[in-house]
Design a protein around this motif. Sequence first.
Motif, mmCIF file in Angstrom:
data_model
loop_
_atom_site.group_PDB
_atom_site.id
_atom_site.type_symbol
_atom_site.label_atom_id
_atom_site.label_comp_id
_atom_site.label_asym_id
_atom_site.label_seq_id
_atom_site.Cartn_x
_atom_site.Cartn_y
_atom_site.Cartn_z
ATOM 1 N N TYR A 145 0.835 -1.198 0.000
ATOM 2 C CA TYR A 145 0.000 0.000 0.000
ATOM 3 C C TYR A 145 0.873 1.253 0.000
ATOM 4 O O TYR A 145 0.668 2.170 -0.795
ATOM 5 C CB TYR A 145 -0.916 -0.010 1.219
ATOM 6 C CG TYR A 145 -1.719 1.256 1.386
ATOM 7 C CD1 TYR A 145 -2.950 1.386 0.764
ATOM 8 C CD2 TYR A 145 -1.253 2.313 2.160
ATOM 9 C CE1 TYR A 145 -3.689 2.548 0.908
ATOM 10 C CE2 TYR A 145 -1.982 3.475 2.309
ATOM 11 C CZ TYR A 145 -3.206 3.583 1.679
ATOM 12 O OH TYR A 145 -3.931 4.725 1.823
ATOM 13 N N ALA A 146 1.866 1.279 0.872
ATOM 14 C CA ALA A 146 2.754 2.437 0.954
ATOM 15 C C ALA A 146 3.563 2.593 -0.326
ATOM 16 O O ALA A 146 3.746 3.709 -0.828
ATOM 17 C CB ALA A 146 3.687 2.305 2.157
ATOM 18 N N GLY A 147 4.040 1.507 -0.882
ATOM 19 C CA GLY A 147 4.815 1.564 -2.116
ATOM 20 C C GLY A 147 3.999 2.060 -3.296
ATOM 21 O O GLY A 147 4.471 2.878 -4.100
ATOM 22 N N ILE A 148 2.762 1.584 -3.418
ATOM 23 C CA ILE A 148 1.890 2.048 -4.498
ATOM 24 C C ILE A 148 1.602 3.537 -4.330
ATOM 25 O O ILE A 148 1.670 4.310 -5.289
ATOM 26 C CB ILE A 148 0.580 1.230 -4.517
ATOM 27 C CG1 ILE A 148 0.855 -0.204 -4.967
ATOM 28 C CG2 ILE A 148 -0.466 1.887 -5.420
ATOM 29 C CD1 ILE A 148 -0.309 -1.152 -4.748
ATOM 30 N N TYR A 193 6.794 5.611 6.184
ATOM 31 C CA TYR A 193 5.507 6.293 6.228
ATOM 32 C C TYR A 193 5.648 7.813 6.180
ATOM 33 O O TYR A 193 4.748 8.496 5.691
ATOM 34 C CB TYR A 193 4.696 5.825 7.430
ATOM 35 C CG TYR A 193 4.231 4.401 7.230
ATOM 36 C CD1 TYR A 193 3.425 4.065 6.156
ATOM 37 C CD2 TYR A 193 4.635 3.378 8.075
ATOM 38 C CE1 TYR A 193 3.025 2.763 5.929
ATOM 39 C CE2 TYR A 193 4.235 2.080 7.874
ATOM 40 C CZ TYR A 193 3.422 1.777 6.794
ATOM 41 O OH TYR A 193 3.031 0.497 6.575
ATOM 42 N N MET A 194 6.763 8.353 6.639
ATOM 43 C CA MET A 194 7.000 9.790 6.472
ATOM 44 C C MET A 194 7.201 10.118 4.992
ATOM 45 O O MET A 194 6.697 11.119 4.499
ATOM 46 C CB MET A 194 8.215 10.239 7.291
ATOM 47 C CG MET A 194 7.943 10.368 8.771
ATOM 48 S SD MET A 194 6.687 11.576 9.172
ATOM 49 C CE MET A 194 7.473 13.094 8.676
ATOM 50 N N MET A 195 7.936 9.268 4.281
ATOM 51 C CA MET A 195 8.109 9.467 2.843
ATOM 52 C C MET A 195 6.762 9.370 2.128
ATOM 53 O O MET A 195 6.465 10.167 1.232
ATOM 54 C CB MET A 195 9.084 8.433 2.272
ATOM 55 C CG MET A 195 10.525 8.682 2.630
ATOM 56 S SD MET A 195 11.665 7.385 2.090
ATOM 57 C CE MET A 195 11.132 6.990 0.454
ATOM 58 N N CYS A 196 5.949 8.413 2.536
ATOM 59 C CA CYS A 196 4.627 8.244 1.935
ATOM 60 C C CYS A 196 3.787 9.496 2.152
ATOM 61 O O CYS A 196 3.145 10.001 1.228
ATOM 62 C CB CYS A 196 3.961 7.018 2.571
ATOM 63 S SG CYS A 196 2.489 6.461 1.743
ATOM 64 N N GLY A 197 3.787 10.036 3.358
ATOM 65 C CA GLY A 197 3.019 11.243 3.661
ATOM 66 C C GLY A 197 3.541 12.460 2.933
ATOM 67 O O GLY A 197 2.761 13.256 2.392
ATOM 68 N N CYS A 198 4.847 12.619 2.884
ATOM 69 C CA CYS A 198 5.435 13.785 2.211
ATOM 70 C C CYS A 198 5.212 13.735 0.707
ATOM 71 O O CYS A 198 4.854 14.744 0.093
ATOM 72 C CB CYS A 198 6.923 13.886 2.535
ATOM 73 S SG CYS A 198 7.249 14.323 4.249
#
Length: 146
Positions: free
Chosen positions: A32-35, A121-126
């Motif tokens: 999910y995070a990677g997509i 998850y910080m990278m995902c959010g940013c």
Amino acid sequence: MQVHQQSILSQIPNFHKLSWLSIVAAIMSFSYAGIGMGLSFAKVVSGKGEKTTLTGVEIGLDLTVVEKTWRIFQAMGDMALACAYSAILIEVQDTLRSSPPENKVMKKANAVATCAATTLYMMCGCFGYAAQGNHAPGNLLTGFGF
């Protein structure tokens, strides 16, 4: 609702041997995070990223001071809920009573896992914020039409 879930889950034989379930959950979470990061990165690189500001949505016609304050506290609560693992981490480290080398290895493994998850998850959010701007949805993939 929770009582019904517990009564259903209690019927599973050898419930304590469901380690594969953790593996499936981890794979789903990272997928999910990677997509989300991939879609966000592609949108930003293509130049179609939305307008962002350091302070988020600006107070004006669409947003009052009270609503902005509420959103800030809601975001802080979301982050605190997402970091609930930290309380479990302390309990895990306290229960490690084995020989010192194994104890140190487990503490280091927990620290590395926490840092890796936080970074991911910080990278995902940013990336999600950079791609979808000030009106980014709570669920990253819904901003891409999923």
